[in-house]
Structure formats: structure tokens, C-alpha cells
Design a protein around this motif. Structure first.
Motif, mmCIF file in Angstrom:
data_model
loop_
_atom_site.group_PDB
_atom_site.id
_atom_site.type_symbol
_atom_site.label_atom_id
_atom_site.label_comp_id
_atom_site.label_asym_id
_atom_site.label_seq_id
_atom_site.Cartn_x
_atom_site.Cartn_y
_atom_site.Cartn_z
ATOM 1 N N UNK A 124 0.412 -1.687 0.635
ATOM 2 C CA UNK A 124 -0.505 -0.501 -0.095
ATOM 3 C C UNK A 124 0.981 1.133 -0.316
ATOM 4 N N UNK A 125 0.829 2.340 -0.741
ATOM 5 C CA UNK A 125 1.794 3.244 -1.370
ATOM 6 C C UNK A 125 0.377 3.746 -0.173
ATOM 7 N N UNK A 126 1.821 5.014 0.240
ATOM 8 C CA UNK A 126 1.074 6.705 0.524
ATOM 9 C C UNK A 126 0.154 7.528 -0.175
ATOM 10 N N UNK A 127 -1.030 8.038 0.543
ATOM 11 C CA UNK A 127 -2.035 9.180 -0.351
ATOM 12 C C UNK A 127 -0.777 10.346 -0.679
ATOM 13 N N UNK A 128 -1.254 10.536 -1.524
ATOM 14 C CA UNK A 128 -0.513 11.904 -2.159
ATOM 15 C C UNK A 128 -0.294 13.445 -1.090
ATOM 16 N N UNK A 129 0.623 13.829 -0.403
ATOM 17 C CA UNK A 129 0.437 14.509 0.405
ATOM 18 C C UNK A 129 -0.471 16.068 -0.222
ATOM 19 N N UNK A 130 -0.788 16.390 1.551
ATOM 20 C CA UNK A 130 -2.296 17.570 1.634
ATOM 21 C C UNK A 130 -1.498 18.330 1.147
ATOM 22 N N UNK A 131 -2.072 19.738 1.124
ATOM 23 C CA UNK A 131 -1.955 20.755 0.619
ATOM 24 C C UNK A 131 -1.070 21.332 1.694
ATOM 25 N N UNK A 132 -1.323 20.794 3.239
ATOM 26 C CA UNK A 132 -0.659 21.597 4.821
ATOM 27 C C UNK A 132 0.752 20.847 4.803
ATOM 28 N N UNK A 133 0.335 19.157 4.376
ATOM 29 C CA UNK A 133 1.522 18.763 4.551
ATOM 30 C C UNK A 133 2.599 19.451 3.626
ATOM 31 N N UNK A 134 1.758 19.668 2.306
ATOM 32 C CA UNK A 134 3.342 20.377 1.419
ATOM 33 C C UNK A 134 3.872 21.582 1.890
ATOM 34 N N UNK A 135 2.914 21.959 2.318
ATOM 35 C CA UNK A 135 3.451 23.617 2.758
ATOM 36 C C UNK A 135 4.474 23.109 4.146
ATOM 37 N N UNK A 136 4.038 22.645 4.728
ATOM 38 C CA UNK A 136 5.006 22.381 5.827
ATOM 39 C C UNK A 136 6.076 21.941 5.463
ATOM 40 N N UNK A 137 6.016 20.816 4.223
ATOM 41 C CA UNK A 137 7.713 20.380 3.808
ATOM 42 C C UNK A 137 8.262 21.871 3.129
ATOM 43 N N UNK A 138 7.923 22.497 2.478
ATOM 44 C CA UNK A 138 8.344 23.467 1.505
ATOM 45 C C UNK A 138 9.097 24.835 3.231
ATOM 46 N N UNK A 139 8.404 24.743 4.060
ATOM 47 C CA UNK A 139 8.891 25.903 5.172
ATOM 48 C C UNK A 139 9.928 25.262 6.110
ATOM 49 N N UNK A 140 9.933 23.675 6.222
ATOM 50 C CA UNK A 140 10.539 23.358 6.572
ATOM 51 C C UNK A 140 11.967 23.664 6.392
ATOM 52 N N UNK A 141 12.161 23.362 5.099
ATOM 53 C CA UNK A 141 12.875 22.854 3.606
ATOM 54 C C UNK A 141 13.334 24.429 3.795
ATOM 55 N N UNK A 142 12.863 25.845 3.118
ATOM 56 C CA UNK A 142 13.390 27.393 3.604
ATOM 57 C C UNK A 142 14.028 27.592 5.047
ATOM 58 N N UNK A 143 13.419 26.849 6.036
ATOM 59 C CA UNK A 143 13.591 27.605 7.233
ATOM 60 C C UNK A 143 14.932 26.890 8.170
ATOM 61 N N UNK A 144 15.122 25.924 7.580
ATOM 62 C CA UNK A 144 16.526 24.779 8.336
ATOM 63 C C UNK A 144 15.715 24.098 9.865
ATOM 64 N N UNK A 145 14.566 24.217 9.976
ATOM 65 C CA UNK A 145 13.683 23.883 10.936
ATOM 66 C C UNK A 145 13.158 21.961 10.810
#
Length: 215
Positions: free
Chosen positions: A175-196
Motif C-alpha cells: 500500500x503506497x502512501x496517499x498524495x501529500x495534502x496541501x498542509x503537508x506540502x506547505x509544511x515540507x516547503x517551510x521546513x526546507x527554507x527555515x532549516x527547522x
């Protein structure tokens, strides 16, 4: 894990990038296969992992190894294979095995080796035994993922998991994971640019589940 981070940090420094961001976003990519190994009594005894690393990791891992432009041999890569599996111990080898809510522990890996192909892409293979063999009469589930999401592990698209020595009638579902929600995508992008850090639960959201059941 410490070895992966140290290696990638060195690569980022060479490229003039900030090593801090390596902690907040995947910087090692693995294409994975797994084989479920059964004991003669029909219980699941171990998981045989085969992980092929991305070009960047492979380039730094093999730097200075090999002769006359040829890929390094298994013997040359043996110390690195040992370092890899030892560094994964504190993370349970990126492997979670469970039946319902019950999780299982693993013993020390064995039969590990690191091999480089003609393009110097490295593949780590190792057998991860369960401390106690597990019956699959109740659905046995396992996932392969990095909880910190520093390493992105994705099962191969074709024949990612196989069974060896399984009793007749055993079945397997991936069973492969569901596509990222918009919230998870935003969280991923934020972590990349913030370094957190992105959070310990993110890796499991991206993990593929394999379920094995036997009569």
C-alpha cells in the motif's frame, strides 16, 4: 545515520550550500527492495533489504576508491558497508515491523555488503533478523522509512517486495502512501527554507506499507 549526515554535509559545503538545511529536508534518496524470509516452521524470520543510493551519495561514498577509473570492489567498500549498518542501529535500521499495535525488535544485521555498478552507483544489501520469528497468521506489516525524513526511502515501482520460503497460501499487499495534502506540502516547503525539523511523524506519512498474511 550520523555517517549519512556527515557525508551529505561535506557535499553541501563543497557546493557552497548551508549544511543546516540538510536536517530539514531529504538529502539522501534510496530506491529500495525487500525480501521477507521465512523460517522452516513458516514464521517470518528476517527481512533482506536492498537499497540503491542516489548519484550524489554514491559519488561521495566512492570518492578515492577504485583503480584506473573502475568502480571500487566489494572488498574496498566493506568498511563503508560496516559503517552504514552500524550507523543505522539507533534508528532500528529504518524498519518498523508490527502486528496490529504490537511492534517487533530486530537483531544485529548480517550478510551485509556494499556494491558499486559500472556507473559507481552504490547498493547496500543486508539481512535484518527479527529477535524472535513472527507468525503471519495475523497480518504482519512492515514499513521502511526515516522518521526524521533526512533520507527519502521509496520502494521500487516493480516487484518491490518478495517472499522467500513462504508457506503455501500466503498473500502480500503493498500500500503506497496517499498524495501529500496541501498542509503537508506547505509544511515540507517551510521546513526546507527555515532549516527547522519537519517533525518525526512526516517520514511515516510517506512510507509504503507491506502487509503479509498466511493461512
Amino acid at each position: 545515520m550520523r555517517f549519512f549526515k556527515a557525508l551529505v554535509a561535506a557535499g553541501l559545503a563543497t557546493l557552497g550550500l548551508c549544511p543546516l538545511r540538510a536536517s530539514a529536508h531529504p538529502h539522501v534518496w534510496i530506491a529500495a527492495r525487500a525480501q521477507i524470509l521465512f523460517a522452516p516452521d513458516g514464521k517470518i524470520a528476517a527481512i533482506r533489504h536492498t537499497w540503491t543510493f542516489d548519484e550524489m551519495y554514491s559519488a561521495f561514498a566512492t570518492q578515492g576508491l577504485g583503480k584506473d577509473g573502475k568502480p571500487p570492489t566489494k572488498e574496498e567498500l566493506a568498511p563503508l558497508a560496516k559503517t552504514n549498518v552500524e550507523s543505522l542501529a539507533e534508528f532500528q535500521y529504518f524498519t518498523l515491523a508490527k502486528t496490529g499495535p504490537k511492534t517487533y525488535e530486530f537483531g544485529e544485521p548480517k550478510d551485509y555488503e556494499l556494491e558499486a555498478d559500472d556507473k559507481k552507483i552504490v547498493t547496500l544489501s543486508f539481512t535484518l533478523p527479527l529477535k524472535e520469528p513472527v507468525s503471519a497468521k495475523k497480518p504482519f506489516t512492515f514499513l521502511v522509512y526515516d522518521p526524521t525524513y533526512f533520507v527519502d526511502i521509496e520502494l521500487e515501482k516493480v516487484n518491490p517486495v518478495s517472499l522467500k520460503g513462504a508457506p503455501a497460501g500466503c498473500s502480500m499487499t503493498t500500500l503506497r502512501p496517499d498524495p501529500l495534502t496541501s498542509g503537508d506540502s506547505a509544511k515540507l516547503s517551510e521546513s526546507f527554507f527555515s532549516g527547522l525539523p519537519i517533525g518525526a511523524d512526516f517520514g511515516i506519512k510517506m512510507a509504503t506499507r507491506t502487509i503479509v498474511a498466511c493461512p
